[in-house]
Design a protein around this motif. Sequence first.
Motif, PDB file in Angstrom:
ATOM      1  N   GLY B 124       0.776  -1.235   0.000  1.00 46.16           N
ATOM      2  CA  GLY B 124       0.000   0.000   0.000  1.00 46.16           C
ATOM      3  C   GLY B 124       0.803   1.278   0.000  1.00 46.16           C
ATOM      4  O   GLY B 124       0.415   2.273   0.610  1.00 46.16           O
ATOM      5  N   ILE B 125       1.965   1.251  -0.666  1.00 44.59           N
ATOM      6  CA  ILE B 125       2.700   2.510  -0.837  1.00 44.59           C
ATOM      7  C   ILE B 125       2.151   3.198  -2.077  1.00 44.59           C
ATOM      8  O   ILE B 125       2.030   2.588  -3.141  1.00 44.59           O
ATOM      9  CB  ILE B 125       4.202   2.248  -0.987  1.00 44.59           C
ATOM     10  CG1 ILE B 125       4.774   1.757   0.342  1.00 44.59           C
ATOM     11  CG2 ILE B 125       4.938   3.518  -1.440  1.00 44.59           C
ATOM     12  CD1 ILE B 125       6.246   1.483   0.321  1.00 44.59           C
ATOM     13  N   LYS B 126       1.791   4.489  -1.934  1.00 43.34           N
ATOM     14  CA  LYS B 126       1.228   5.218  -3.076  1.00 43.34           C
ATOM     15  C   LYS B 126       2.301   5.419  -4.133  1.00 43.34           C
ATOM     16  O   LYS B 126       3.431   5.774  -3.823  1.00 43.34           O
ATOM     17  CB  LYS B 126       0.700   6.585  -2.603  1.00 43.34           C
ATOM     18  CG  LYS B 126      -0.645   6.939  -3.225  1.00 43.34           C
ATOM     19  CD  LYS B 126      -1.178   8.231  -2.639  1.00 43.34           C
ATOM     20  CE  LYS B 126      -1.616   9.150  -3.756  1.00 43.34           C
ATOM     21  NZ  LYS B 126      -0.777  10.288  -3.969  1.00 43.34           N
ATOM     22  N   LEU B 127       1.944   5.152  -5.396  1.00 42.21           N
ATOM     23  CA  LEU B 127       2.929   5.336  -6.457  1.00 42.21           C
ATOM     24  C   LEU B 127       3.198   6.820  -6.654  1.00 42.21           C
ATOM     25  O   LEU B 127       2.276   7.625  -6.684  1.00 42.21           O
ATOM     26  CB  LEU B 127       2.414   4.707  -7.756  1.00 42.21           C
ATOM     27  CG  LEU B 127       2.208   3.192  -7.689  1.00 42.21           C
ATOM     28  CD1 LEU B 127       1.795   2.641  -9.044  1.00 42.21           C
ATOM     29  CD2 LEU B 127       3.466   2.486  -7.210  1.00 42.21           C
ATOM     30  N   GLY B 128       4.444   7.160  -6.760  1.00 43.14           N
ATOM     31  CA  GLY B 128       4.829   8.561  -6.899  1.00 43.14           C
ATOM     32  C   GLY B 128       6.274   8.727  -6.476  1.00 43.14           C
ATOM     33  O   GLY B 128       7.084   7.807  -6.667  1.00 43.14           O
ATOM     34  N   PHE B 129       6.581   9.846  -5.874  1.00 44.61           N
ATOM     35  CA  PHE B 129       7.947  10.153  -5.474  1.00 44.61           C
ATOM     36  C   PHE B 129       8.556   9.047  -4.621  1.00 44.61           C
ATOM     37  O   PHE B 129       9.643   8.541  -4.907  1.00 44.61           O
ATOM     38  CB  PHE B 129       7.957  11.488  -4.721  1.00 44.61           C
ATOM     39  CG  PHE B 129       9.321  11.884  -4.230  1.00 44.61           C
ATOM     40  CD1 PHE B 129      10.236  12.463  -5.095  1.00 44.61           C
ATOM     41  CD2 PHE B 129       9.682  11.692  -2.906  1.00 44.61           C
ATOM     42  CE1 PHE B 129      11.488  12.827  -4.653  1.00 44.61           C
ATOM     43  CE2 PHE B 129      10.943  12.045  -2.461  1.00 44.61           C
ATOM     44  CZ  PHE B 129      11.846  12.622  -3.335  1.00 44.61           C
ATOM     45  N   THR B 130       7.857   8.659  -3.545  1.00 43.56           N
ATOM     46  CA  THR B 130       8.398   7.666  -2.612  1.00 43.56           C
ATOM     47  C   THR B 130       8.696   6.347  -3.316  1.00 43.56           C
ATOM     48  O   THR B 130       9.768   5.766  -3.132  1.00 43.56           O
ATOM     49  CB  THR B 130       7.404   7.398  -1.469  1.00 43.56           C
ATOM     50  OG1 THR B 130       6.740   8.605  -1.162  1.00 43.56           O
ATOM     51  CG2 THR B 130       8.102   6.855  -0.258  1.00 43.56           C
ATOM     52  N   SER B 131       7.754   5.882  -4.106  1.00 46.10           N
ATOM     53  CA  SER B 131       7.940   4.571  -4.741  1.00 46.10           C
ATOM     54  C   SER B 131       9.134   4.610  -5.700  1.00 46.10           C
ATOM     55  O   SER B 131       9.930   3.668  -5.744  1.00 46.10           O
ATOM     56  CB  SER B 131       6.673   4.148  -5.471  1.00 46.10           C
ATOM     57  OG  SER B 131       6.380   5.054  -6.508  1.00 46.10           O
ATOM     58  N   VAL B 132       9.252   5.709  -6.458  1.00 51.92           N
ATOM     59  CA  VAL B 132      10.383   5.813  -7.394  1.00 51.92           C
ATOM     60  C   VAL B 132      11.700   5.867  -6.618  1.00 51.92           C
ATOM     61  O   VAL B 132      12.665   5.156  -6.938  1.00 51.92           O
ATOM     62  CB  VAL B 132      10.234   7.070  -8.291  1.00 51.92           C
ATOM     63  CG1 VAL B 132      11.485   7.261  -9.144  1.00 51.92           C
ATOM     64  CG2 VAL B 132       9.013   6.945  -9.174  1.00 51.92           C
ATOM     65  N   LEU B 133      11.720   6.680  -5.562  1.00 50.83           N
ATOM     66  CA  LEU B 133      12.937   6.810  -4.765  1.00 50.83           C
ATOM     67  C   LEU B 133      13.370   5.455  -4.192  1.00 50.83           C
ATOM     68  O   LEU B 133      14.528   5.039  -4.313  1.00 50.83           O
ATOM     69  CB  LEU B 133      12.723   7.814  -3.627  1.00 50.83           C
ATOM     70  CG  LEU B 133      13.931   8.069  -2.739  1.00 50.83           C
ATOM     71  CD1 LEU B 133      15.056   8.712  -3.536  1.00 50.83           C
ATOM     72  CD2 LEU B 133      13.569   8.941  -1.549  1.00 50.83           C
TER      73      LEU B 133
END
Lengths: 363, 266
Positions: B124-133
Amino acid sequence: MTEQTIIRFDQVTKQYDHDQAVLNNVSFEIERGKFYTLLGPSGCGKTTILRLIAGFTEPSQGKIYFNGQIINTVPANKRQVNTVFQDYALFPHLNVFENVAFGLRIKKMKQSQITEKVKEALRFVNLEGYDHRTISEMSGGQKQRVAIARAIVNEPEVILLDEPLSALDLKLRTEMQYELRDLQKRLGITFIFVTHDQEEALAMSDEIFVINKGSIQQSGSPIDIYDEPINRFVADFIGESNIIPGTMRQDFLVNFADKDFECVDKGFDANEAVEVVIRPEDLEITEPSLGKLQVRVDSQLFRGVHFEICCFDEAGNEWLVHSTKRAQVGETIGLNFSPEAIHVMRFGETEEEFDKRLEAYDG
Amino acid sequence: MKKYKALNIYLVLVFIILYAPIFYLIYYSFNSGGTMHGYGHFTLKWYKEVVQDTRLITIVLNTLVIALLSSAISTMLGVVGALAIRTVRRAPVKNTLLTLNNVLIVSPDVIIGASFLILYTIIGIKLGFTSVLLSHIAFSVPIVVLMVLPKLQEMSPTLIDAARDLGARRWDVLSKVILPFIKPGIFAGFFMALTYSLDDFAVTFFVTGNGFSTLSVEIYSLARQGISLTINALSALLFLFTVILVVGYYFIVQYYRKPRRQGAGE
């Protein structure tokens, strides 16, 4: 234990996992201000003793005392001991000055004090003005000195040297032997030197420990060990020797090569089987009729200082002779030697028993 | 001699073919015509457009932030990892760890990207900055480990003994001896991680969500929308940046390889 004792090993054993013990029940004492050498073949356990003193490893059994305190588990960085490593272990990213200053910086000493002490240490090892050199610019002998300066600048009570001369060429090695010995006298602290080179050991030490297979075979002054080796290993390892089987007829009379000879050893059982040691340089070549032994020359090698002559007597024993006189291969010669040149060894005698027998015969 | 010459010609040919599309692309980024055929005249129009496009600038910044952050974090993790692998005594364990490390480097980006996508959806990690990092950190760590480990193995263990012997505590040994010694490896690892992160398309493509994009993904989607020479301009800039990084890396390596003389002699 006296005031003079600085390090004491009390029945120390070191064993890795389930292998055979590297050190087996070793006990000895090290006194202040003396030059000690741990001498033995590679793998005999001498470096392990050094690592135990330095604190890089802990004993499996037994106790190690330093100034009367047990230091078995004291880590290396808290011991009053510094080491000069075989590969020098200088920090390649620091220059000479910073290498020497490393220990002082750890102690958070003031910069002015560090500069003063480092300069003094470098002066001590004749490396004045090399402060800003990088380690890669230094020769082997110079690196050696940096390593020594790095150790002495911390003013340890004991300096450990792990075969520090083995990477140098022969000439430099001889030079460094004098320098190390001189350094130890000037500093007046204890040096413990590890080597497999018996000449080095004899030249430099106040006291030598001869080590083999994890135990101390014999300890004593270079002269004691050379003249009165306790067993075949020591006799063979230190210098060259003729070791001949014999029988002790009675006190001061030994039989070998089918003849009786006068000697200075006593305290044996009558007709006890013994081993006789005579050093090659104690044998003198004479006319066959004048010699105590008659031998036939088998081969001869020119060694520079002397001829190394290999002979056989009638009983089949091999005799190695060092002589400045040339012999003829195939010719029969006489060998002469004094009663003092004969050293008789008892089979399986421990150092304690040996000392006891020697004391009895001195007194 | 003749054979040698032929070999050289072959080599030059290979490089020309490899680099030709890139230079072709850069060449047309200065074309006023607006298409990749029929050269009008020299213009910087497309570059101006790139610079003026705030959305694009944001994406460039995103890409840089992701690259710098991920390579910095993965360098730290990678160094710790390499130190840990070095302390492993038993050879089978060590080799297993190294192999696991290397598998991550050679396994296809698509698989890594897809598996991250699945992982993020599950936890359940939202795709976006965090996931790419996170993904970039994950694929950079093995690279850093691989760059640092040889340096560590080059280091004689007696250096650590010597430092301990001179009174150094664990932290001193690490900060005053080990880290300075492996510094070239750390830099190499950092730069490798940086370039990998800047370059990455496949993994990023899987794990970016709406509203967040990096340069490579953006160029891809622009190219799909239709031909615009802004893509050429953007690609040219990216290529230039990569070249600068590689050259910079080269000089750093050179700097460390040469023994530095600091006023030798006196």
